[in-house]
Design an enzyme around this catalytic site. Sequence first.
Site, mmCIF file in Angstrom:
data_model
loop_
_atom_site.group_PDB
_atom_site.id
_atom_site.type_symbol
_atom_site.label_atom_id
_atom_site.label_comp_id
_atom_site.label_asym_id
_atom_site.label_seq_id
_atom_site.Cartn_x
_atom_site.Cartn_y
_atom_site.Cartn_z
ATOM 1 N N LYS A 1 -2.114 -1.422 -3.888
ATOM 2 C CA LYS A 1 -3.055 -0.332 -3.652
ATOM 3 C C LYS A 1 -2.386 1.021 -3.932
ATOM 4 O O LYS A 1 -1.078 0.815 -3.056
ATOM 5 C CB LYS A 1 -3.482 -0.372 -2.498
ATOM 6 C CG LYS A 1 -4.622 0.762 -2.222
ATOM 7 C CD LYS A 1 -5.435 0.819 -0.805
ATOM 8 C CE LYS A 1 -5.989 2.056 -0.591
ATOM 9 N NZ LYS A 1 -6.317 2.183 0.948
ATOM 10 N N LYS B 1 0.838 -1.079 -0.066
ATOM 11 C CA LYS B 1 0.053 -0.083 -0.016
ATOM 12 C C LYS B 1 0.913 1.212 0.043
ATOM 13 O O LYS B 1 1.706 1.411 0.836
ATOM 14 C CB LYS B 1 -0.813 -0.092 1.120
ATOM 15 C CG LYS B 1 -1.842 1.175 1.535
ATOM 16 C CD LYS B 1 -2.593 1.013 2.579
ATOM 17 C CE LYS B 1 -3.407 2.367 2.758
ATOM 18 N NZ LYS B 1 -4.244 2.135 3.969
HETATM 19 C C1 PBG Z 1 -7.095 3.084 5.472
HETATM 20 C C2 PBG Z 1 -7.504 3.062 4.241
HETATM 21 C C3 PBG Z 1 -7.377 4.127 3.366
HETATM 22 C C4 PBG Z 1 -8.044 3.625 2.040
HETATM 23 C C5 PBG Z 1 -8.477 2.456 2.051
HETATM 24 N N1 PBG Z 1 -7.938 2.085 3.542
HETATM 25 C C6 PBG Z 1 -6.985 5.468 3.493
HETATM 26 C C7 PBG Z 1 -5.501 5.751 3.693
HETATM 27 O O1 PBG Z 1 -4.597 4.955 3.694
HETATM 28 O O2 PBG Z 1 -5.122 7.035 3.988
HETATM 29 C C8 PBG Z 1 -8.082 4.577 0.938
HETATM 30 C C9 PBG Z 1 -9.159 3.851 -0.166
HETATM 31 C C10 PBG Z 1 -9.217 4.902 -1.126
HETATM 32 O O3 PBG Z 1 -8.705 6.057 -1.289
HETATM 33 O O4 PBG Z 1 -10.588 4.500 -1.955
HETATM 34 N N2 PBG Z 1 -8.096 2.798 6.325
#
Ligand code: PBG
Length: 354
Positions: free
Chosen positions: A276, A223
């Site tokens: 992601k 991520k």
């Molecule tokens: C964290 C999380 C995030 C997203 C999914 N889980 C945000 C982040 O890490 O700041 C982002 C998903 C998206 O942008 O669609 N709980």
Amino acid sequence: MNLIQPMPATVYTQPAETDSVRRPRRLRISPALRRMVRETTLSSADFIYPLFVRHGRGERRPIASMPGQFQLSVDQLAAEADQVLELGIPAVILFGIPAEKDWCGSDNFSPHGVVPEAIRVLKAAAPELTVISDMCFCEYTDHGHCGLINTHGADDYSAGLPEGYLLNDPSLELLGRASVVHAEAGADVIAPSAMLDHMVAAVRRALDEASLQHVAILSYAAKYASSFYGPFRDAAESPPSFGDRSQYQMDPANRREALKEVALDVDEGADMIMVKPALPYLDVLAAVRQQFNLPTAAYHVSGEYAMLHAAAANGWLDLRKCALESLTSIKRAGADMILTYFAKDAARWLDGGQ
Ligand code: PBG
């Protein structure tokens, strides 16, 4: 130029050696032939639909930066589950907006927290729907970071760490605790997304100790610290109150490091892995798919969704075609599952609807 004018002979006279063997266009001549040789076929079974849930009744609050997406109160979820299943989508992933945020994100591990309540409603209404719980603390902490923050308190573990540092191992305990609460509420899959070191091992151990060996882990293994999460942070009301997430999420410039992150999570017991965001990281997705033998998900994130909507609203892109092309490309690059806000629309479009 008038296309039906006869062309001079020199334009279409071909040298003999180029004219017969290599003509890939033969297989593109009709829709039926193109369909026969198509390598990647999108289906509603590929999708996981993200839902934003909040306490209250009768609420369907539109999310401004994500047209067509809503924060839903828990009582709206049964109808939503029916719709999702009806469209052939096998799973949802839940994000909670708690009534109150605090320093340790206690709503996330309270049995009456917003997500545990939502899980119980969904599983009662639609037992066959797979419910995935996003496991992170940023939506629940008052500082908006993904776990406990070092405030230079009296604790032994914070000695020597900078103020504002996301404390790794103390946060793991909370992730484990919240995972058990969500699994006991009925979550089928826990999806740790904090990018903490050892988060998968901590969640696995906590689940196993609570006799929840059957609950699977989908790790947000690679991520990135991406600016494409902007609209999500509005939707989940979770922007960090100071700093950013680059001390724990990955540097967008790194690909080899993603393979290291995934390898660690596989060792720690992840059942499925995720990359992601999706489109800007298709090279990472393809590399992960090639190197690891686990079901692999890609998250087509909020900013990717918002961009397409914004362009379509201006009349600059065709929403349906560009969304389906994006999702097809994510699958072609190696995704077995795609988390996408387009899930319901795409399922309808694939079925011939508008
Ligand atoms: C964290 C999380 C995030 C997203 C999914 N889980 C945000 C982040 O890490 O700041 C982002 C998903 C998206 O942008 O669609 N709980």
